[in-house]
Design a protein around this motif. Structure first.
Motif, PDB file in Angstrom:
ATOM      1  N   HIS A 177      63.644  60.211  30.776  1.00  0.00           N
ATOM      2  CA  HIS A 177      62.511  59.734  31.571  1.00  0.00           C
ATOM      3  C   HIS A 177      61.405  60.778  31.586  1.00  0.00           C
ATOM      4  O   HIS A 177      60.216  60.450  31.397  1.00  0.00           O
ATOM      5  CB  HIS A 177      62.962  59.423  32.993  1.00  0.00           C
TER       6      HIS A 177
ATOM      7  N   MET B 233      65.248  51.742  30.485  1.00  0.00           N
ATOM      8  CA  MET B 233      64.021  52.284  31.077  1.00  0.00           C
ATOM      9  C   MET B 233      62.819  52.185  30.139  1.00  0.00           C
ATOM     10  O   MET B 233      61.671  52.317  30.577  1.00  0.00           O
ATOM     11  CB  MET B 233      64.220  53.744  31.505  1.00  0.00           C
TER      12      MET B 233
ATOM     13  N   GLN C  31      59.451  49.904  30.832  1.00  0.00           N
ATOM     14  CA  GLN C  31      58.445  50.303  31.821  1.00  0.00           C
ATOM     15  C   GLN C  31      57.360  51.188  31.219  1.00  0.00           C
ATOM     16  O   GLN C  31      56.278  51.331  31.802  1.00  0.00           O
ATOM     17  CB  GLN C  31      59.119  51.041  32.989  1.00  0.00           C
TER      18      GLN C  31
ATOM     19  N   GLU D 270      53.806  49.553  28.225  1.00  0.00           N
ATOM     20  CA  GLU D 270      52.416  49.204  28.515  1.00  0.00           C
ATOM     21  C   GLU D 270      51.507  50.421  28.586  1.00  0.00           C
ATOM     22  O   GLU D 270      50.294  50.275  28.779  1.00  0.00           O
ATOM     23  CB  GLU D 270      52.336  48.415  29.825  1.00  0.00           C
ATOM     24  N   CYS D 271      52.058  51.619  28.433  1.00  0.00           N
ATOM     25  CA  CYS D 271      51.208  52.810  28.436  1.00  0.00           C
ATOM     26  C   CYS D 271      50.195  52.720  27.295  1.00  0.00           C
ATOM     27  O   CYS D 271      50.523  52.227  26.207  1.00  0.00           O
ATOM     28  CB  CYS D 271      52.055  54.071  28.280  1.00  0.00           C
TER      29      CYS D 271
END
Length: 280
Positions: free
Chosen positions: A47, A91, A94, A97-98
């Protein structure tokens, strides 16, 4: 010259490398997720790594006028721990979309194990579900031919995957035709001590053509050169390749593939104007 560096692990490089790349004509740098030189012990480590790729590295590159893009995955070297792999895979959405994330990569195989295959299939399914581009790592040395064939079989077994949206990297003389004949893009990695030397890479281009091929340095923690692409371009010029052909290979080709994701935007470098302005 102008070029795009489509595969460089800049988290492992000093800031001076960004300055050298920009001074050499680099228009953008793309960074696939990879092995950190040691096995991470938890999903939280990944992460933080994904945050580094999507938040910190773009800022570091921007200081030298370089757009920075990334790809996300768990590297095949860490795919033996299935529980960890599943946590990391969960994970990834998430981060998709960066604004600098181009797709899923570099996925693939390392030792062609059962667990690596299972994690590869999960990555391919994730890419298909989210309509993402795919960047693939092929194994080293004696495992490369078998691993490349296994990877192609996995990709072709999912009807949602369009070969023209997949680049299979680290091809060599004995695997490049297999990749191109199946409709995928092929990446040639330039390394001082392994993979392809500039001379070998140019031989491959002269034999197979340059329609769906890019060159990359894949610079990382080991012996590698962030300027391998422009140095190889100079070797091509010595062999008599035209400036237009070289520009198409090191700038036009990666631009064409990466622009399949609308997030990939680089300021067009006026190559002819820049060249003319440099003349006395």
């Amino acid at each position: 010259m102008r070029y795009i560096e489509p595969h460089a692990h800049m988290v492992s490089r000093v800031t001076d490398d960004y300055a050298r790349m920009a001074a050499s004509g680099c228009a953008a740098v793309c960074e696939p997720a990879f092995w950190a030189g040691f096995d991470r012990g938890s999903a939280s480590g990944f992460h933080d790594y994904f945050r580094q790729l999507t938040e910190h590295e773009p800022k570091r590159a921007a200081k030298f006028g370089l757009p920075h893009f990334s790809w996300l995955c768990i590297n095949p070297k860490e795919a033996e721990d299935m529980a960890l792999a599943n946590e990391v895979l969960a994970m990834i959405p998430q981060f998709l979309e960066c604004p600098n994330v181009l797709g899923i990569g570099e996925i693939g195989l390392n030792k062609n194990t059962r667990n690596e295959m299972a994690v590869l299939e999960k990555h391919v399914a994730l890419a298909a579900e989210h309509d993402q581009l795919i960047l693939v790592h092929t194994p080293h040395l004696e495992d490369k031919f078998k691993g490349t064939k296994l990877i192609i079989d996995v990709l072709k077994s999912d009807s949602r995957i369009r070969p023209g949206r997949v680049i299979i990297d680290h091809v060599e003389e004995h695997t490049v035709s297999m990749v191109l004949d199946a409709g995928f893009w092929a990446g040639i990695t330039l390394y001082p001590e392994s993979k392809c030397t500039p001379a070998r890479a140019i031989d491959i281009i002269e034999t197979c053509g340059d329609k769906q091929i890019w060159l990359n340095c894949a610079c990382d923690w080991g012996v590698s050169d962030p300027l391998a692409v422009p140095k190889t371009a100079l070797e091509m010029k010595k062999r008599g390749h035209s400036e237009a052909a070289i520009d198409q290979l090191i700038y036009g080709n990666p631009l064409r593939f990466l622009s399949l994701n609308p997030k990939f935007r680089v300021e067009e470098i006026a190559w002819e104007d820049k060249r003319d302005a440099a003349r006395p």
